[in-house]
Design an enzyme around this catalytic site. Structure first.
Site, PDB file in Angstrom:
ATOM      1  N   ASP A 103      -5.384  -6.730   6.015  1.00 29.35           N
ATOM      2  CA  ASP A 103      -6.679  -5.844   5.197  1.00 29.35           C
ATOM      3  C   ASP A 103      -7.762  -7.000   4.894  1.00 29.35           C
ATOM      4  OD1 ASP A 103      -8.156  -3.992   4.613  1.00 29.35           O
ATOM      5  OD2 ASP A 103      -7.139  -3.275   2.858  1.00 29.35           O
ATOM      6  N   ASP A 136     -11.234  -8.588   7.424  1.00 27.55           N
ATOM      7  CA  ASP A 136     -12.605  -8.434   6.738  1.00 27.55           C
ATOM      8  C   ASP A 136     -13.119  -9.871   6.718  1.00 27.55           C
ATOM      9  OD1 ASP A 136     -12.432  -5.740   6.222  1.00 27.55           O
ATOM     10  OD2 ASP A 136     -13.472  -5.843   4.450  1.00 27.55           O
ATOM     11  N   LYS A 146       3.544 -15.449   2.944  1.00 23.25           N
ATOM     12  CA  LYS A 146       3.366 -16.043   1.847  1.00 23.25           C
ATOM     13  C   LYS A 146       4.878 -16.543   1.254  1.00 23.25           C
ATOM     14  CE  LYS A 146       1.026 -17.799  -1.809  1.00 23.25           C
ATOM     15  NZ  LYS A 146       0.126 -18.887  -1.492  1.00 23.25           N
ATOM     16  N   TYR A 178       0.916  -1.372  -0.029  1.00 26.41           N
ATOM     17  CA  TYR A 178       0.188  -0.080  -0.098  1.00 26.41           C
ATOM     18  C   TYR A 178       0.782   1.130  -0.024  1.00 26.41           C
ATOM     19  CZ  TYR A 178      -4.192  -2.901   1.450  1.00 26.41           C
ATOM     20  OH  TYR A 178      -5.135  -3.941   1.067  1.00 26.41           O
ATOM     21  N   ASP A 236      -3.092 -18.099   2.169  1.00 29.95           N
ATOM     22  CA  ASP A 236      -3.938 -18.855   1.606  1.00 29.95           C
ATOM     23  C   ASP A 236      -4.759 -19.955   2.660  1.00 29.95           C
ATOM     24  OD1 ASP A 236      -1.461 -20.044   1.158  1.00 29.95           O
ATOM     25  OD2 ASP A 236      -1.810 -20.579  -0.815  1.00 29.95           O
TER      26      ASP A 236
END
Ligand code: NAD
Length: 356
Positions: free
Chosen positions: A247, A251, A191, A142, A223
Site C-alpha cells: 500500500d 503510493d 521486514k 489490515y 525500509d
C-alpha cells in the site's frame, strides 16, 4: 461479447473519474461490437448516507455476480468519525475479501511524455521507469484482529498481522508468473529482520524461487526498498510484498510517474473475476471541480479488458489512445506543464474516447 460490469462510483472524485472510464468502455464496445452492461452500486460514504452501511448485502451480491467490478474511490472527511465497523474503507476491504481478490497488480510506468512531471532528476529516470508492484491484498495487518482496550487507565491499541503459508504462496506464484512474462526479475520486500510474518514470507518465497530458476530473485527490506525506489528505481522489474508495505510503496512509486492520478490497478482472484480501480483515494480536496485526472481509471479499465475479458486488442487500443492524447500535449491540472494544453476531467475522457 456481452459482459456485466458492476460499477462502484464511491465518493469524492469517484463519480467524475468513473464516468470518463465508462465513456471509454462505451467507445470500445461501439468499435468492437461488444455489449457492456453496467449495474451501479453505492459504496463508501454515499452508501452510509443512504443505507447506514458502507455497502449493502444486495450491493455485495451484485459485485459477486458480475463479470468484473469497476471502482472509483471511497472515503472523505465527512465519514472520518464513523465507528470503525461502518467506515467507508470497510466496504472496500469486504469486497476484496468476499470476492477473494488476493492479488493486487500495480503497474508503475513513466509515460515518456511526462518525464518532466516526475520529481526525480532526468539522470535517475533516463532509462525509463516500468515496474510492477504485486501487493498481497486480503491478508496481513489490515485484516488481522484489532483491539482497543484500557490497561491501567491508559488506552492500548493492537493490530495483529497474520500470514499463512498458503496466502504467501499464492501471491508469490502470481509474482513469479508476472516476472516470467516481463524481465524475469523479482524483488521480494519484507521486514525479516524484525517480523515473524516476514520470516515466514521469506522462507516461502525462497521455496518458490526453486520452481522458477529463470527468475533472478532477491530479498530486500522494506525500509531499503523505500530508499531504493527514489535512488535507483530502474533496478526494479517486479516487486512482491505484503498488504501494508505494498500500500505504502505503491503510493511512493506512483510519484515516480508524475502523479498518483496516472496509476491503475487490478485486484484479481483465482478466476477471471477482478476489481479494477485507480490506486488513489477519493481526493476530497478536488472533488466536484472537474479537474481530477481520469487516466488512472481509464488505464484500469484497459487492465479489466486484458485480465478479465481477454480483450488484448481493445486494451492496447485504450493504452495507445492515452499515449496519443498525451503526445498531443493535453494535460489535466496535476500533470500540467508550461506550454501544454490544460483540460478538464471530462474533456480528457472525450479526447481519449475519440482516439479509439
Ligand atoms: P488521495 O489519493 O485521495 O489524494 C492524495 C492527493 O492526490 C490529493 O492532493 C489529491 O487531490 C491528489 N489526487 C488523487 N487522485 C487524483 C487524481 N485522479 N487527479 C488529480 N489529483 C489526484 O489520498 P488522501 O487524501 O490521503 O485520501 C482521501 C480519502 O480517500 C480518504 O478518506 C482515504 O481514506 C480515501 N482513500 C481511498 C482509497 C480507495 O478508495 N481505494 C485509497 C486511498 C485513500
Amino acid at each position: 461479447m456481452k459482459k456485466n460490469i458492476t460499477v462502484l462510483n464511491g465518493d469524492g472524485i469517484g463519480p467524475e473519474i468513473v464516468r470518463e472510464a465508462v465513456k471509454v468502455l462505451d467507445r470500445v464496445a461501439e468499435k468492437y461490437g461488444h455489449g457492456f452492461v453496467y449495474t451501479y452500486v453505492d459504496i463508501g460514504g454515499c452508501s452510509i448516507d443512504k443505507y447506514g452501511v458502507p455497502i449493502t448485502d444486495e450491493g455485495m451480491k451484485k459485485c459477486k455476480e458480475a463479470d468484473s467490478v469497476l471502482l472509483g474511490a471511497v472515503g472523505g472527511p465527512k465519514w472520518d468519525s464513523c465507528p470503525a465497523e461502518i467506515r467507508p474503507e470497510k466496504a472496500l476491504l469486504a469486497v476484496r475479501k468476499e470476492l477473494g481478490l488476493f492479488a493486487n497488480l500495480r503497474p508503475t510506468k513513466l509515460f515518456s511524455q511526462l518525464s518532466n512531471a516526475s520529481p526525480l532528476k532526468e539522470s535517475v529516470i533516463s532509462k525509463g521507469i516500468d515496474l510492477m508492484i504485486v501487493r498481497e491484498l486480503t491478508g496481513g495487518v489490515y485484516f488481522g484482529k484489532k483491539e482497543l482496550k484500557t490497561v491501567n487507565g491508559e488506552e492500548v491499541a493492537t493490530d495483529i498481522m497474520p500470514y499463512s503459508v498458503h496466502e504467501i504462496e499464492r501471491i508469490g506464484r502470481v509474482a513469479f508468473e508476472s516476472a516470467m512474462k516481463r524481465n524475469k526479475k523479482l524483488a521480494s520486500v519484507d521486514k525479516a529482520n524484525v517480523l515473524e510474518t516476514s520470516r515466514l514470507w521469506r522462507k516461502t518465497m525462497h521455496r518458490l524461487a526453486f520452481e522458477y530458476p529463470d527468475v533472478e530473485y532477491s530479498d530486500i527490506l522494506v525500509d531499503n526498498t523505500a530508499m531504493q525506489l527514489i535512488k535507483n528505481p530502474t533496478q526494479f522489474d517486479v516487486i512482491v510484498t505484503e498488504n501494508m508495505f505494498g500500500d505504502i510503496l505503491s503510493d511512493e512509486a506512483s510519484m515516480l510517474t508524475g502523479s498518483i492520478g496516472m496509476m491503475p490497478s487490478a485486484s484479481l482472484s483465482d478466476g477471471k473475476l477482478g476489481m479494477y480501480e485507480p490506486i488513489h483515494g477519493s481526493a476530497p480536496d478536488i472533488a466536484g471541480m472537474n479537474i481530477a485526472n481520469p487516466i488512472g481509471t481509464v488505464m484500469s479499465v484497459a487492465m479489466m479488458l486484458r485480465y478479465s475479458f481477454d480483450m488484448k486488442d481493445e486494451a492496447d487500443d485504450i493504452e495507445n489512445a492515452v499515449n496519443k492524447v498525451l503526445d498531443s500535449g493535453y494535460r489535466t491540472a496535476d500533470i500540467m506543464q508550461e506550454g501544454l494544453i490544460k483540460v478538464s476531467t471530462d474533456k480528457m475522457g472525450d479526447l481519449i474516447a475519440s482516439e479509439i
